[in-house]
Design a protein around this motif. Sequence first.
Motif: not given
Length: 158
Positions: A9-11, A54-59
């Motif tokens: 997810l970070v990548e 699904k909301y990893f980017h917002s987090w």
Amino acid sequence: MTREVFIALVEREQNALRGFLLALCCGNKSDADDLAQDTLVKAYLSSAGYQNKKYFHSWLFRIAYNTFLNHRASCRTMETLDDARTFVSTNTADKGFDHQNLYLALSILPPKERSAITLYYLNGYDIKEIATITEASVDAVKKQLSRGRDKLKEVLKI
């Protein structure tokens, strides 16, 4: 969340995160890199309890935003474009950087307005997503965008 999932997810989000922090830091690459590293460490330490991929980017961006605000609280605020030019003359990206004037103008904005402008115009987030990231109401984000645009127009003489 497993370590492997976190890394994947970070990548996926790493370039956007660095771009966001670079804009918030007004082109100061070393500050942006430091904040990105702090953000990723904080996110990793909190990732065990986070399940909504699904909301990893917002987090992740919320963590970055809060990390930026904490860092910014200890920094000097610029009042004019000339103040910003003087301060960043040796501390920011190379002088030929395409967006240096924009970064200088952004450095004058208060952190909340700078964040809203950066997320909306440079990262393409909609107002609801910005409200989620910054933990503000939709109306507050709209006001921050309006004030930020007005100040940028004035400073950049648009």
